[in-house]
Design an enzyme around this catalytic site. Structure first.
Site, PDB file in Angstrom:
ATOM      1  N   SER A 150       0.801  -1.225   0.000  1.00  0.00           N
ATOM      2  CA  SER A 150       0.000   0.000   0.000  1.00  0.00           C
ATOM      3  C   SER A 150       0.834   1.277   0.000  1.00  0.00           C
ATOM      4  O   SER A 150       1.953   1.316   0.501  1.00  0.00           O
ATOM      5  CB  SER A 150      -0.939   0.022   1.212  1.00  0.00           C
ATOM      6  OG  SER A 150      -0.206   0.188   2.406  1.00  0.00           O
ATOM      7  N   GLY A 185       7.797  -2.421  -0.444  1.00  0.00           N
ATOM      8  CA  GLY A 185       7.112  -2.203   0.830  1.00  0.00           C
ATOM      9  C   GLY A 185       6.164  -1.016   0.822  1.00  0.00           C
ATOM     10  O   GLY A 185       6.100  -0.232  -0.134  1.00  0.00           O
ATOM     11  N   HIS A 186       5.450  -0.891   1.924  1.00  0.00           N
ATOM     12  CA  HIS A 186       4.485   0.196   2.109  1.00  0.00           C
ATOM     13  C   HIS A 186       5.179   1.556   1.993  1.00  0.00           C
ATOM     14  O   HIS A 186       6.242   1.776   2.568  1.00  0.00           O
ATOM     15  CB  HIS A 186       3.842   0.093   3.492  1.00  0.00           C
ATOM     16  CG  HIS A 186       3.136  -1.203   3.718  1.00  0.00           C
ATOM     17  ND1 HIS A 186       1.841  -1.420   3.311  1.00  0.00           N
ATOM     18  CD2 HIS A 186       3.549  -2.364   4.286  1.00  0.00           C
ATOM     19  CE1 HIS A 186       1.486  -2.651   3.629  1.00  0.00           C
ATOM     20  NE2 HIS A 186       2.511  -3.242   4.221  1.00  0.00           N
ATOM     21  N   GLY A 187       4.589   2.443   1.234  1.00  0.00           N
ATOM     22  CA  GLY A 187       5.067   3.816   1.154  1.00  0.00           C
ATOM     23  C   GLY A 187       6.373   4.026   0.420  1.00  0.00           C
ATOM     24  O   GLY A 187       6.992   5.081   0.546  1.00  0.00           O
ATOM     25  N   ASN A 245       8.784   2.780   3.230  1.00  0.00           N
ATOM     26  CA  ASN A 245       9.184   4.187   3.243  1.00  0.00           C
ATOM     27  C   ASN A 245      10.576   4.464   2.685  1.00  0.00           C
ATOM     28  O   ASN A 245      11.147   5.518   2.951  1.00  0.00           O
ATOM     29  CB  ASN A 245       9.034   4.791   4.641  1.00  0.00           C
ATOM     30  CG  ASN A 245       7.592   4.833   5.060  1.00  0.00           C
ATOM     31  OD1 ASN A 245       6.724   5.237   4.291  1.00  0.00           O
ATOM     32  ND2 ASN A 245       7.308   4.385   6.274  1.00  0.00           N
TER      33      ASN A 245
END
Length: 154
Positions: free
Chosen positions: A59, A76-78, A113
Site C-alpha cells: 500500500s 514495501g508500504h510507502g 518508506n
C-alpha cells in the site's frame, strides 16, 4: 463557492498478466503488470512502468514513469520512486527529457518508506526500511541508511 476539477482514480490502459490481484482504490495507467503480482491499496503506477511476474507492491507506494521492476520483488508500504532530480534547481516542469530511469533487478526487496532515486539495482538485494538509494547497486547484499550503503552480504 467554487467546484474543484475532479479526476477519477482507477485502472486505465493496463496490461495484466494472469492471476494478478489488485486491492482498490488504486491509480494504475498505461503500465504493464506481470503474472501473479499483487498490488495493494492506494498505489499509483504510472505509464510505461513494467513490473515483473510475482512482484508484490504494498500500500501507498508510488512508482513513476521510467521505472522497471524485475520478477519476484517486494516493494514495501510507502516506497517512493523518483525520476526527476531537479537538475536545474527545481522540478523539470513536465520536460521528460530531464527525467531519469530506474531499473530494479529480480528478487529485490525494498523496505517500507524507502526512496529510490534514478538508479539500477542488481538482482538479490535488500533495501532497509526508510533508506534513500542515491547510487546504483551492483553487488547483491543488504543496504540501508541515507544514503543507502551496504551493511552485509546475503
Amino acid at each position: 463557492m467554487y467546484t474543484p476539477k475532479q479526476l477519477q482514480i482507477g485502472i486505465k490502459d493496463v496490461h495484466f498478466g494472469p492471476d494478478v490481484t489488485v486491492v482498490n482504490p488504486v491509480n494504475l495507467y498505461g503500465c504493464e503488470i506481470g503474472a501473479e503480482c499483487f498490488i495493494g491499496p492506494f498505489v499509483e503506477i504510472q505509464k510505461g512502468v513494467k513490473i515483473g511476474a510475482g512482484t508484490k507492491v504494498q500500500s501507498h507506494a508510488f512508482i513513476c514513469e521510467l521505472v522497471r521492476i524485475g520478477q519476484r520483488c517486494f516493494i514495501g508500504h510507502g516506497v517512493m520512486f523518483i525520476n526527476d532530480l531537479f537538475q536545474n534547481g527545481g522540478p523539470a516542469g513536465g520536460d521528460k527529457a530531464m527525467w531519469k530511469s530506474t531499473n530494479i533487478g529480480n528478487h529485490v526487496s525494498i523496505g517500507s518508506n524507502a526512496t529510490i532515486l534514478p538508479v539500477a539495482i542488481c538482482d538479490h538485494v535488500v533495501i532497509g526500511a526508510g533508506s534513500v538509494v542515491t547510487k546504483s547497486i551492483e553487488s547483491p547484499g543488504v543496504y540501508a541508511g541515507n544514503p543507502a550503503r551496504k551493511i552485509r552480504n546475503l
